[in-house]
Design an enzyme around this catalytic site. Structure first.
Site, PDB file in Angstrom:
ATOM      1  CG  HIS A  91     -11.278  -1.459  13.894  1.00  0.00           C
ATOM      2  ND1 HIS A  91     -11.134  -0.536  14.894  1.00  0.00           N
ATOM      3  CD2 HIS A  91     -10.061  -2.025  13.707  1.00  0.00           C
ATOM      4  CE1 HIS A  91      -9.859  -0.534  15.291  1.00  0.00           C
ATOM      5  NE2 HIS A  91      -9.188  -1.431  14.588  1.00  0.00           N
ATOM      6  CD1 TRP A 151      -1.647   1.689   6.647  1.00  0.00           C
ATOM      7  CD2 TRP A 151      -1.629   3.325   5.115  1.00  0.00           C
ATOM      8  NE1 TRP A 151      -0.445   1.637   5.993  1.00  0.00           N
ATOM      9  CE2 TRP A 151      -0.406   2.621   5.052  1.00  0.00           C
ATOM     10  CE3 TRP A 151      -1.845   4.386   4.240  1.00  0.00           C
ATOM     11  CZ2 TRP A 151       0.601   2.959   4.146  1.00  0.00           C
ATOM     12  CZ3 TRP A 151      -0.849   4.720   3.341  1.00  0.00           C
ATOM     13  CH2 TRP A 151       0.366   4.010   3.299  1.00  0.00           C
ATOM     14  CE  LYS A 152      -6.004   1.415  13.953  1.00  0.00           C
ATOM     15  NZ  LYS A 152      -6.132   1.296  15.368  1.00  0.00           N
ATOM     16  CD  GLU A 168      -7.822  -5.406  15.590  1.00  0.00           C
ATOM     17  OE1 GLU A 168      -6.668  -5.233  15.188  1.00  0.00           O
ATOM     18  OE2 GLU A 168      -8.728  -4.569  15.424  1.00  0.00           O
TER      19      GLU A 168
HETATM   20  P1  PGA Z   1      -2.571  -1.052  16.433  1.00  0.00           P
HETATM   21  O1  PGA Z   1      -4.030  -1.187  15.796  1.00  0.00           O
HETATM   22  O2  PGA Z   1      -1.695  -2.067  15.719  1.00  0.00           O
HETATM   23  O3  PGA Z   1      -2.163   0.363  16.173  1.00  0.00           O
HETATM   24  O4  PGA Z   1      -2.689  -1.389  17.887  1.00  0.00           O
HETATM   25  C1  PGA Z   1      -4.545  -2.416  15.385  1.00  0.00           C
HETATM   26  C2  PGA Z   1      -5.929  -2.218  14.822  1.00  0.00           C
HETATM   27  O5  PGA Z   1      -6.663  -1.359  15.317  1.00  0.00           O
HETATM   28  O6  PGA Z   1      -6.323  -2.892  13.855  1.00  0.00           O
END
Ligand code: PGA
Length: 228
Positions: A85, A8-9, A152
């Site tokens: 991250h 969810w950041k 990622e």
């Molecule tokens: P996103 O982010 O699915 O919005 O691209 C993925 C993440 O940063 O873990």
């Protein structure tokens, strides 16, 4: 069993969490759903959903104003924590060494770290993806214990652009071959209901790390249902 992990950041309120978690708890799936929430939402009603945090201190305890320790995360019932991250690496200057310390601290306190690695667009265009991933991974993983790796690509996060299947296979196979012991390897970056099923079917992929589309049930539930 695949991992479907929401990140969810810096988003979400108590009531938004409640709404999404109520919907999530109704879903029957053989996959493992984990929601990585802001610290403010970790405690409270979790509707039997596995929860994780998005960062942890590399220190045990003490005079680190504003930081949260692995022991505190354990105390509120977090079972996973994202470490390294790309947004932490970029905005908080987290190095591989710090990421490794955080992962080690999580494991020591009974929390499974989700260690993120991924190249920038410049590195990709220069043909350095494999060497970048190998270096990040080798320097970020803890010496022992259980963990999860998330590949990622930095340029795929929040951009709506995903790598080709070939590029994902190459990167994830690199992760797989670099790890001293087999650990689950996830893909993350612009996953949505239209691409989730195809991405999760790619060889070596054990699941997905999902940012933006995990925030609302109407975008997240279709992803979960598509890979049921
Ligand atoms: P996103 O982010 O699915 O919005 O691209 C993925 C993440 O940063 O873990």
């Amino acid at each position: 069993m695949k991992f479907i992990i929401g990140n969810w950041k810096m988003n979400g309120s108590i009531s938004e969490k409640d709404t999404v978690f109520k919907e999530l708890s109704k879903i029957k799936t053989k996959n493992k759903i984990i929601m990585c929430l802001p610290f403010t939402l970790l405690n409270g009603e979790n509707h039997n959903i596995t929860i994780g945090a998005q960062d942890v201190s590399n220190h045990e305890n003490g005079a680190y104003t504003g930081d949260i320790s692995a022991k505190m995360l354990n105390d509120v019932g977090a079972q996973y924590v994202i470490v390294g991250h790309s947004e932490r690496r970029l905005y908080h200057n987290e190095t591989n060494e710090i990421v490794r310390e955080k992962a080690t601290m999580a494991i020591k306190n009974g929390i499974i770290p989700i260690i993120c690695v991924g190249e920038t667009m410049e590195e990709k265009n220069a043909g350095h993806t494999i060497s970048v991933i190998k270096k990040m991974l080798t320097e970020s993983i803890p010496e022992s214990g259980e963990y999860v790796v998330a590949y990622e690509p930095r340029w795929a996060i929040g951009s709506g652009i995903t790598p080709s299947e070939n590029d994902i296979v190459t990167a994830v196979k690199t992760v797989f071959d670099t790890l001293p012991n087999p650990m689950p390897v996830l893909y993350g970056g612009s996953v949505n209901a239209n691409n989730a099923r195809d991405i999760v079917s790619i060889p070596y992929i054990d699941g997905l790390l999902i940012g933006g589309t995990s925030l609302k049930s109407d975008t997240f539930l279709p992803i979960i249902k598509s890979i049921r």
